[in-house]
Design a protein around this motif. Structure first.
Motif, short mmCIF file in Angstrom:
data_model
loop_
_atom_site.label_atom_id
_atom_site.label_comp_id
_atom_site.label_asym_id
_atom_site.label_seq_id
_atom_site.Cartn_x
_atom_site.Cartn_y
_atom_site.Cartn_z
N ALA A 1 53.72 11.41 13.45
CA ALA A 1 52.39 10.87 12.61
C ALA A 1 51.25 11.55 13.18
N GLY A 2 50.51 12.12 12.15
CA GLY A 2 49.30 12.88 12.42
C GLY A 2 49.43 14.18 12.77
N LYS A 3 50.58 14.76 12.79
CA LYS A 3 50.94 16.10 13.56
C LYS A 3 51.59 17.06 12.48
N GLY A 4 52.03 18.14 13.02
CA GLY A 4 52.49 19.30 12.27
C GLY A 4 54.13 18.97 11.78
N LEU A 5 54.62 19.90 11.16
CA LEU A 5 55.94 20.03 10.78
C LEU A 5 56.86 20.77 11.89
N GLU A 6 58.24 20.49 11.92
CA GLU A 6 58.98 21.05 12.76
C GLU A 6 60.48 20.92 12.27
N TRP A 7 60.86 22.30 12.13
CA TRP A 7 62.11 22.50 11.55
C TRP A 7 63.38 22.30 12.63
N THR B 1 61.74 9.85 5.45
CA THR B 1 62.13 8.59 6.00
C THR B 1 61.40 8.59 7.44
N PRO B 2 60.69 7.31 7.61
CA PRO B 2 60.10 7.20 9.13
C PRO B 2 61.31 6.46 10.06
N VAL B 3 61.19 7.36 11.41
CA VAL B 3 62.03 6.87 12.27
C VAL B 3 61.25 6.51 13.42
N THR B 4 61.47 5.17 14.02
CA THR B 4 60.59 5.02 15.34
C THR B 4 61.90 4.62 16.35
N ASP C 1 60.90 11.37 19.86
CA ASP C 1 61.51 11.81 18.60
C ASP C 1 61.00 10.93 17.30
N THR C 2 60.00 10.13 17.69
CA THR C 2 59.46 9.19 16.54
C THR C 2 58.66 10.20 15.42
N ALA C 3 59.03 10.10 14.38
CA ALA C 3 58.59 11.00 13.15
C ALA C 3 59.03 10.65 11.84
N VAL C 4 58.71 11.11 10.77
CA VAL C 4 59.17 11.09 9.57
C VAL C 4 60.13 12.30 9.20
N GLY D 1 76.78 26.59 -2.88
CA GLY D 1 76.33 27.71 -2.15
C GLY D 1 74.86 28.01 -2.47
N THR D 2 74.21 27.35 -3.36
CA THR D 2 72.85 27.95 -3.78
C THR D 2 71.79 27.50 -2.70
N TYR D 3 72.03 26.53 -1.85
CA TYR D 3 71.02 26.16 -1.00
C TYR D 3 71.64 25.99 0.45
N TYR D 4 70.63 26.36 1.33
CA TYR D 4 70.77 25.70 2.97
C TYR D 4 70.31 24.26 2.65
N TRP D 5 70.51 23.37 3.60
CA TRP D 5 70.55 21.97 3.66
C TRP D 5 69.70 21.74 5.02
N ASN D 6 68.47 21.51 4.88
CA ASN D 6 67.74 21.48 6.13
C ASN D 6 67.10 20.09 6.58
N TRP D 7 67.04 19.79 7.80
CA TRP D 7 66.35 18.81 8.14
C TRP D 7 64.64 19.12 8.86
N ILE D 8 63.67 18.39 8.61
CA ILE D 8 62.39 18.89 9.11
C ILE D 8 61.93 17.55 9.55
N ARG D 9 61.21 17.42 10.53
CA ARG D 9 60.53 16.34 10.72
C ARG D 9 58.79 16.49 11.31
#
Lengths: 107, 121
Positions: free
Chosen positions: B43-49, B115-118, B91-94, B32-40
């Motif tokens: 390549a060469g771009k910004g971060l998206e929650w 992890t990179p996904v193509t 949807d290709t991203a790290v 219960g200490t954390y929320y568990w997130n995915w962020i992507r």
């Protein structure tokens, strides 16, 4: 969504320079603003949380300030390892959003 | 402090489902200490929650992806997972799995290595 706008998008600086990066939110986010540093091929690393609190282990040359809609990240004296991309991020409301990044490179 | 490690296929065909898993070590995912997130990050771009899950299984997603995304938690394996259906080249991203404190106004720390996904046929 809350839009986060960083400026500049890139800057060139020398070792020893004072560097300031700004981040503006599209609406007031109180002090719910975080800063991250990202180096090529690496995950981002938390530098500053809650606008002005320094994360443990982060050098004191990094500082953050601001409240409401306008925030700044300052590096008091740039070191070689500080050349990287910096992102701001708001945690006021979901969806959690990031600024577009500021790339700091060597002049 | 907990450590996170992503795993999953690096290549997914268009229109198929992307499935990634994050293994948490150094602490219990059900604490219960954390929320568990995915962020992507393309390549060469910004971060998206993308979204997050709590130990209870409750979730919150980015509205831009909500119709295609599901994040779940497996407390028996100390893992959480991302499924994204009907993927396209966009949807290709790290993809990073990231922890954030389970309180209002939190921040992302720590991060997995990514992890990179193509998406390609």
């Amino acid at each position: 969504d809350i839009q986060m706008t960083q400026s500049p998008s890139s800057l060139s600086a020398s070792v020893g320079d004072r560097v300031t990066i700004t981040c503006r939110a599209s609406q007031s986010i109180s002090s719910y603003l975080n800063w991250y540093q990202q180096k090529p091929g690496k995950a981002p690393n938390l530098l500053i949380y809650a606008a002005s609190s320094l994360q443990g282990g982060v050098p004191a040359r990094f500082s953050g300030s601001g409240f409401g809609t306008d925030f700044t990240l300052t590096i008091s004296s740039l070191e070689p390892e500080d050349f990287a991309t910096y992102y701001c991020q708001q945690s006021y409301r979901t969806p959690l959003t990031f600024g577009g990044g500021t790339k700091v490179d060597i002049k | 402090q907990v450590q996170l490690q992503e795993s999953g296929p690096g290549l997914v065909k268009p229109s198929q489902t992307l499935s990634l898993t994050c293994t948490v070590s150094g602490g219990s995912i059900s604490s219960g200490t954390y929320y568990w997130n995915w962020i992507r990050q393309p390549a060469g771009k910004g971060l998206e929650w993308v979204g997050h899950v709590y130990a209870s299984g409750s979730t919150d997603y980015n509205p831009s992806l909500k119709s295609r995304v599901a994040i779940s938690v497996d407390t028996s394996k100390n893992q959480f997972s991302l499924e994204m259906k009907s993927v396209t080249a966009a949807d290709t991203a790290v993809y990073y799995c990231v922890a954030s404190g389970s309180f209002y106004g939190n921040w992302f720390d720590p991060w997995g290595q990514g992890t990179p996904v193509t998406v390609s046929s």
